[in-house]
Design a protein around this motif. Structure first.
Motif, PDB file in Angstrom:
ATOM      1  N   GLN A 224      49.749 -17.459  65.543  1.00 53.92           N
ATOM      2  CA  GLN A 224      48.964 -17.044  66.702  1.00 53.92           C
ATOM      3  C   GLN A 224      49.851 -16.392  67.763  1.00 53.92           C
ATOM      4  O   GLN A 224      51.061 -16.629  67.803  1.00 53.92           O
ATOM      5  CB  GLN A 224      48.242 -18.246  67.325  1.00 53.92           C
ATOM      6  CG  GLN A 224      47.257 -18.958  66.391  1.00 53.92           C
ATOM      7  CD  GLN A 224      46.022 -18.142  66.122  1.00 53.92           C
ATOM      8  OE1 GLN A 224      45.765 -17.735  65.001  1.00 53.92           O
ATOM      9  NE2 GLN A 224      45.251 -17.883  67.164  1.00 53.92           N
ATOM     10  N   ALA A 225      49.250 -15.585  68.617  1.00 52.69           N
ATOM     11  CA  ALA A 225      49.963 -14.934  69.720  1.00 52.69           C
ATOM     12  C   ALA A 225      49.054 -14.921  70.947  1.00 52.69           C
ATOM     13  O   ALA A 225      47.823 -14.963  70.823  1.00 52.69           O
ATOM     14  CB  ALA A 225      50.355 -13.508  69.339  1.00 52.69           C
ATOM     15  N   ARG A 226      49.684 -14.875  72.135  1.00 54.02           N
ATOM     16  CA  ARG A 226      48.922 -14.754  73.386  1.00 54.02           C
ATOM     17  C   ARG A 226      48.984 -13.303  73.852  1.00 54.02           C
ATOM     18  O   ARG A 226      50.026 -12.839  74.297  1.00 54.02           O
ATOM     19  CB  ARG A 226      49.499 -15.694  74.450  1.00 54.02           C
ATOM     20  CG  ARG A 226      49.171 -17.145  74.223  1.00 54.02           C
ATOM     21  CD  ARG A 226      49.612 -18.009  75.406  1.00 54.02           C
ATOM     22  NE  ARG A 226      49.273 -19.395  75.184  1.00 54.02           N
ATOM     23  CZ  ARG A 226      50.005 -20.242  74.471  1.00 54.02           C
ATOM     24  NH1 ARG A 226      51.133 -19.830  73.944  1.00 54.02           N
ATOM     25  NH2 ARG A 226      49.623 -21.492  74.308  1.00 54.02           N
ATOM     26  N   ARG A 227      47.862 -12.614  73.720  1.00 49.09           N
ATOM     27  CA  ARG A 227      47.809 -11.206  74.097  1.00 49.09           C
ATOM     28  C   ARG A 227      47.336 -11.088  75.556  1.00 49.09           C
ATOM     29  O   ARG A 227      46.438 -11.800  75.989  1.00 49.09           O
ATOM     30  CB  ARG A 227      46.872 -10.441  73.161  1.00 49.09           C
ATOM     31  CG  ARG A 227      46.856  -8.939  73.391  1.00 49.09           C
ATOM     32  CD  ARG A 227      46.217  -8.227  72.218  1.00 49.09           C
ATOM     33  NE  ARG A 227      44.855  -8.699  71.967  1.00 49.09           N
ATOM     34  CZ  ARG A 227      44.140  -8.348  70.894  1.00 49.09           C
ATOM     35  NH1 ARG A 227      44.679  -7.554  69.974  1.00 49.09           N
ATOM     36  NH2 ARG A 227      42.913  -8.806  70.731  1.00 49.09           N
ATOM     37  N   TRP A 228      47.991 -10.167  76.284  1.00 49.48           N
ATOM     38  CA  TRP A 228      47.677  -9.963  77.711  1.00 49.48           C
ATOM     39  C   TRP A 228      46.841  -8.694  77.835  1.00 49.48           C
ATOM     40  O   TRP A 228      47.298  -7.602  77.508  1.00 49.48           O
ATOM     41  CB  TRP A 228      48.978  -9.850  78.496  1.00 49.48           C
ATOM     42  CG  TRP A 228      48.812  -9.562  79.963  1.00 49.48           C
ATOM     43  CD1 TRP A 228      48.715  -8.341  80.559  1.00 49.48           C
ATOM     44  CD2 TRP A 228      48.737 -10.518  81.014  1.00 49.48           C
ATOM     45  NE1 TRP A 228      48.586  -8.479  81.908  1.00 49.48           N
ATOM     46  CE2 TRP A 228      48.606  -9.810  82.228  1.00 49.48           C
ATOM     47  CE3 TRP A 228      48.778 -11.911  81.062  1.00 49.48           C
ATOM     48  CZ2 TRP A 228      48.519 -10.434  83.455  1.00 49.48           C
ATOM     49  CZ3 TRP A 228      48.699 -12.543  82.284  1.00 49.48           C
ATOM     50  CH2 TRP A 228      48.561 -11.809  83.472  1.00 49.48           C
ATOM     51  N   ARG A 229      45.583  -8.881  78.297  1.00 51.73           N
ATOM     52  CA  ARG A 229      44.698  -7.726  78.468  1.00 51.73           C
ATOM     53  C   ARG A 229      43.992  -7.827  79.807  1.00 51.73           C
ATOM     54  O   ARG A 229      43.283  -8.814  80.063  1.00 51.73           O
ATOM     55  CB  ARG A 229      43.662  -7.665  77.337  1.00 51.73           C
ATOM     56  CG  ARG A 229      44.183  -6.992  76.086  1.00 51.73           C
ATOM     57  CD  ARG A 229      43.055  -6.678  75.133  1.00 51.73           C
ATOM     58  NE  ARG A 229      43.539  -5.923  73.990  1.00 51.73           N
ATOM     59  CZ  ARG A 229      42.778  -5.565  72.956  1.00 51.73           C
ATOM     60  NH1 ARG A 229      41.500  -5.909  72.936  1.00 51.73           N
ATOM     61  NH2 ARG A 229      43.290  -4.871  71.956  1.00 51.73           N
ATOM     62  N   GLU A 230      44.217  -6.802  80.619  1.00 54.28           N
ATOM     63  CA  GLU A 230      43.553  -6.703  81.922  1.00 54.28           C
ATOM     64  C   GLU A 230      43.712  -7.985  82.731  1.00 54.28           C
ATOM     65  O   GLU A 230      42.764  -8.498  83.327  1.00 54.28           O
ATOM     66  CB  GLU A 230      42.065  -6.382  81.721  1.00 54.28           C
ATOM     67  CG  GLU A 230      41.839  -5.049  81.014  1.00 54.28           C
ATOM     68  CD  GLU A 230      40.367  -4.771  80.765  1.00 54.28           C
ATOM     69  OE1 GLU A 230      39.549  -5.665  81.087  1.00 54.28           O
ATOM     70  OE2 GLU A 230      40.045  -3.679  80.261  1.00 54.28           O
ATOM     71  N   GLY A 231      44.948  -8.507  82.726  1.00 49.95           N
ATOM     72  CA  GLY A 231      45.261  -9.673  83.543  1.00 49.95           C
ATOM     73  C   GLY A 231      44.807 -10.990  82.969  1.00 49.95           C
ATOM     74  O   GLY A 231      44.898 -12.021  83.641  1.00 49.95           O
ATOM     75  N   VAL A 232      44.334 -11.005  81.711  1.00 51.61           N
ATOM     76  CA  VAL A 232      43.836 -12.238  81.100  1.00 51.61           C
ATOM     77  C   VAL A 232      44.587 -12.483  79.786  1.00 51.61           C
ATOM     78  O   VAL A 232      44.787 -11.562  78.992  1.00 51.61           O
ATOM     79  CB  VAL A 232      42.316 -12.143  80.825  1.00 51.61           C
ATOM     80  CG1 VAL A 232      41.821 -13.413  80.137  1.00 51.61           C
ATOM     81  CG2 VAL A 232      41.559 -11.900  82.127  1.00 51.61           C
ATOM     82  N   VAL A 248      52.276 -12.548  76.039  1.00 56.15           N
ATOM     83  CA  VAL A 248      52.873 -13.545  76.923  1.00 56.15           C
ATOM     84  C   VAL A 248      53.526 -14.596  76.035  1.00 56.15           C
ATOM     85  O   VAL A 248      52.879 -15.154  75.138  1.00 56.15           O
ATOM     86  CB  VAL A 248      51.808 -14.196  77.830  1.00 56.15           C
ATOM     87  CG1 VAL A 248      52.429 -15.350  78.618  1.00 56.15           C
ATOM     88  CG2 VAL A 248      51.221 -13.161  78.776  1.00 56.15           C
ATOM     89  N   VAL A 249      54.812 -14.838  76.275  1.00 56.83           N
ATOM     90  CA  VAL A 249      55.546 -15.835  75.491  1.00 56.83           C
ATOM     91  C   VAL A 249      56.047 -16.905  76.445  1.00 56.83           C
ATOM     92  O   VAL A 249      56.851 -16.636  77.338  1.00 56.83           O
ATOM     93  CB  VAL A 249      56.727 -15.199  74.723  1.00 56.83           C
ATOM     94  CG1 VAL A 249      57.390 -16.236  73.826  1.00 56.83           C
ATOM     95  CG2 VAL A 249      56.254 -14.011  73.900  1.00 56.83           C
ATOM     96  N   PRO A 256      56.038 -13.813  68.652  1.00 58.20           N
ATOM     97  CA  PRO A 256      55.162 -13.498  67.510  1.00 58.20           C
ATOM     98  C   PRO A 256      55.518 -12.195  66.802  1.00 58.20           C
ATOM     99  O   PRO A 256      55.137 -11.994  65.662  1.00 58.20           O
ATOM    100  CB  PRO A 256      53.768 -13.391  68.159  1.00 58.20           C
ATOM    101  CG  PRO A 256      53.906 -14.011  69.509  1.00 58.20           C
ATOM    102  CD  PRO A 256      55.321 -13.776  69.923  1.00 58.20           C
ATOM    103  N   ALA A 257      56.221 -11.291  67.495  1.00 60.71           N
ATOM    104  CA  ALA A 257      56.522  -9.979  66.913  1.00 60.71           C
ATOM    105  C   ALA A 257      57.757  -9.405  67.596  1.00 60.71           C
ATOM    106  O   ALA A 257      58.192  -9.902  68.636  1.00 60.71           O
ATOM    107  CB  ALA A 257      55.332  -9.034  67.095  1.00 60.71           C
ATOM    108  N   ASP A 258      58.314  -8.362  66.997  1.00 57.52           N
ATOM    109  CA  ASP A 258      59.413  -7.648  67.646  1.00 57.52           C
ATOM    110  C   ASP A 258      58.874  -6.943  68.885  1.00 57.52           C
ATOM    111  O   ASP A 258      57.744  -6.432  68.873  1.00 57.52           O
ATOM    112  CB  ASP A 258      60.004  -6.593  66.697  1.00 57.52           C
ATOM    113  CG  ASP A 258      60.701  -7.217  65.508  1.00 57.52           C
ATOM    114  OD1 ASP A 258      60.705  -8.447  65.416  1.00 57.52           O
ATOM    115  OD2 ASP A 258      61.239  -6.471  64.679  1.00 57.52           O
ATOM    116  N   GLY A 259      59.677  -6.910  69.932  1.00 56.09           N
ATOM    117  CA  GLY A 259      59.180  -6.257  71.133  1.00 56.09           C
ATOM    118  C   GLY A 259      60.252  -6.009  72.165  1.00 56.09           C
ATOM    119  O   GLY A 259      61.447  -6.249  71.930  1.00 56.09           O
TER     120      GLY A 259
END
Length: 735
Positions: A224-232, A248-249, A256-259
């Protein structure tokens, strides 16, 4: 057929039990039209095939026709579950076989203590029959499939040998006078099957450990990963991520991925990926690797690579490719294994005929022939090389050393010369302030003046000046009225002075000479340093001081060169940099052989000359210009952080730019090849000693079965000793 039409298949092969099996599967796959290359690994039970995509059904059919089962590898969790279930099933079969066989051996053990116990024939049969006909059915199935394919394998030897002992016992029981109890051999057949099952189970468990490195790397991937979209923040499966997404880590989580870090500061634990034991600082602009552990800071990261293009996936792919490949020495093993089983069958027949001609009874002749069949198991031969390669490449990957060319394992022990590139390999590849001399006042004042002119600049030399200021806790105020002087430097006002910083042209334009700094300037130029002059341009031009910039040695460079030289390995420096700079670095490291101002094509020619002189050469580099030399060397070693081209051309890739991993890579390669030789020695020795003993009647079938099982287990266990290897990271010697 166009080369572009080919695809690399990986198939899981079920039912292989020895080197003869692997060879037969390989030959069957190789006969399929369109197949360009095929390699079957007994230890991993995988086949790697290069062939057109449309040949997959034909490949599967060829394996089935050869008597085995093939299927594309399952998803890793499912595969792991299947393996655990198979091991559990094998364990219960072994326990049951041993429980049934143990009472049959009681008379033999009791005789050692002067007790004479004889089990009734019906009880011996009742105990031995389930072992022979039910638990041993796998040997009949696999042996029959081998016969149908016109070949033989270990299962055929076990089936023939134990069937002969079991059948002889039935015959003697049938021929015995009523009321008498003849000497039967049910215990020999049952114990051999029980021991072979035990040996195969222990071997399966040990083989699973050789793949532990791959499983450890795969376990690094978060689901799983925490994706940041439009402040959420939203939690999503990693499979749904796309390049460019913001993540967001949180502290303690895996990336979760290279970045690339967009916001926040932290440290990353990359030990399982690069072998680096210390946390690596991460700030905006820094790269992070999927699978690494975030430290104590909250980070926002933009995804730059996913799936097969990620660093972790590339590492796993390199290690899997290395473990699937065959070392050149394996070709000898394959040739021996191809004739081994037919040869053993011939020896068993000759043993039977020889004892009968010598006047021995059928019972004695048959038992000795059975011993020959049981002792001669080619499992150890088939496992000797792949288990050592899997263990060695796996432990190397755990410490940041990726061995993708298994031929390097054989060559590494012969390496007597290591040629290094300079910039980015032995040095940091970034300019650093290495010298500072003031005419009047202190060097701190001189550095503060230079820093005031360089504030806000992104020039590499400006960053070097500001880094030196930070090291001395200087906080220079930004100069006013800054103005670039094209081709010469920069000028500005600081503390009521009009200052200029730049090349020697500034001195000439101001009508100044180096004066007291001339000797020092000449010395630094001879070392290949870049010089910057600081002067006051108004009201009266005067020279204030001199700054020298150069590339600094990487931590570990001295220790790496010293470790190689301690092993009597010659070191060379081959650089495209100027002679002064290359000679200065070589002098600091104790390298006497230096070639400077060398073009990329000439680097490869220099390596070729060393090889022509009779040397076995390893080339260490990191840049695009090093790729031809890496390919030309006997072993190419690419430094971590280098270009993809360099890593592709090299046989060994170091996941972090620590030069001390160079001697470590040669060491683990040497040790892995040593294990291969040890394993082959023991595998051949078992048969060279065991076969004559069995043929001359000096080896009971039960002991032959135990020795056969021990041979496979000992070979795999010896390879597993490699997993305890730790690289010797020597401390830096004093300069």
């Amino acid at each position: 057929m166009n080369q572009d039409d080919t695809t690399t298949f990986e198939l899981s092969i079920d039912g292989m039990t020895c080197a003869s099996c692997a060879g037969r599967v390989e030959r069957a796959l190789g006969k399929v039209a369109g197949v360009r290359a095929v390699s079957v690994n007994l230890a991993s039970e995988k086949a790697h095939i290069q062939a057109p995509a449309e040949t997959l059904p034909a490949l599967l059919a060829a394996v089935e026709k050869a008597g085995y089962h093939a299927h594309p590898p399952q998803a890793r969790p499912a595969e792991a579950d299947d393996t655990r279930q198979r091991l559990q099933r094998e364990r219960w079969q072994v326990i049951l076989a041993l429980l049934l066989a143990l009472p049959l051996t009681l008379p033999m053990f009791a005789a050692w203590f002067g007790l004479h116990i004889l089990l009734p024939a019906w009880l011996q049969f009742a105990l031995a029959a389930p072992v022979q006909c039910v638990l041993g059915a796998r040997f009949y199935r696999a042996g029959w499939q081998a016969l149908r394919a016109g070949s033989g394998n270990m299962d055929l030897l076990v089936a023939l040998g134990t069937s002969a002992g079991f059948g002889l016992s039935l015959y003697l029981w049938w021929q015995a006078a009523p009321g008498s109890v003849p000497h039967l051999y049910f215990e020999a057949a049952a114990v051999v099957i029980a021991l072979v099952l035990l040996g195969k189970h222990l071997e399966s468990r040990a083989k699973r450990q050789t793949g532990a490195a791959i499983r450890a790397l795969e376990a690094l991937r978060p689901a799983q990963a925490r994706r940041w979209r439009e402040g959420v923040e939203e939690e999503v499966p990693v499979a749904l991520l796309r390049v460019g997404d913001l993540l967001v880590v949180r502290p303690g989580e895996r990336f979760p991925a290279d970045g690339e870090v967009i916001d926040g500061e932290s440290q990353a634990d990359e030990a399982l990926i690069t072998g680096e034991s210390l946390p690596v600082a991460k700030a905006p602009g820094d790269r992070v690797t999927g699978g690494a552990i975030n430290g104590d800071g909250r980070l926002r990261v933009r995804v730059t690579a996913l799936g097969a293009e990620s660093v972790l996936a590339r590492i796993i792919r390199l290690v899997e490719d290395a473990q699937a490949a065959k070392a050149p020495i394996q070709q000898l093993v394959d040739r021996v294994s191809a004739v081994f089983v037919p040869g053993v069958l011939l020896i068993a027949l000759l043993t039977l005929a020889g004892w009968l001609l010598a006047g021995a009874g059928l019972e004695t002749a048959l038992l000795n022939a059975v011993s020959v069949l049981v002792i001669a198991c080619p499992c150890a031969l088939g496992l000797a090389t792949p288990t050592a390669i899997m263990a060695g490449t796996g432990v190397a990957a755990r410490h940041g050393i990726l061995i993708k060319d298994v031929a390097a394992l054989e060559i590494a022990q012969q390496i007597d010369t290591v040629a290094f590139d300079k910039t980015g390999t032995l040095t940091r590849g970034q300019p650093r302030l290495v010298g500072l001399q003031a005419i009047d006042g202190t060097t701190d004042t001189l550095l503060a003046q230079a820093g005031s002119l360089q504030r806000g600049s992104e020039h590499p030399l400006a960053r070097a000046v500001l880094a030196a200021c930070a090291e001395r806790d200087l906080l220079p105020a930004e100069a006013r009225a800054l103005r670039a002087l094209p081709g010469r430097g920069i000028e500005g006002e600081w503390g009521g002075q009009r200052l200029q910083l730049g090349s020697q042209r500034l001195l000439h334009e101001a009508g100044l000479s180096a004066g007291a700094l001339a000797a020092q300037a000449s010395a630094w130029e001879a070392e290949g340093r870049t010089l910057s002059w600081l002067l006051e341009s108004a009201p009266t031009p005067r020279l204030l001081g001199l700054l020298a910039f150069g590339d600094s040695l990487k931590p570990g460079a001295r220790a790496a060169v010293a470790a190689l030289q301690a092993r009597q390995i010659h070191t060379h420096l081959i650089s495209g940099d100027n002679r002064g700079s290359a000679s200065a670095v070589a002098a600091q490291l104790g390298i006497s052989a230096v070639q400077a101002e060398v073009l990329p094509a000439d680097k490869a020619a220099a390596i070729t000359r060393l090889k022509a002189a009779g040397h076995k050469v390893a080339m260490v580099g990191d840049g695009l210009n090093d790729a031809p030399a890496l390919a030309a060397a006997d072993i190419g070693i690419a430094m971590g952080g280098g270009t993809d081209v360099a890593m592709h051309a090299a046989g060994i890739t170091l996941m972090r730019g620590d030069p001390r991993l160079v001697p470590a890579a040669l060491e683990i390669s040497r040790r892995t090849y040593a294990k291969i030789r040890q394993n082959l020695f023991w595998a051949f020795l078992y048969n060279l000693i065991g076969l004559p003993l069995a043929a001359f009647g000096l080896l009971d079938p039960m002991f032959a079965g135990a020795a056969m099982a021990l041979s496979s287990v000992s070979v795999v266990s010896n390879a597993l000793l490699l997993t305890r290897w730790q690289p010797t990271i020597d401390h830096e010697p004093s300069p």
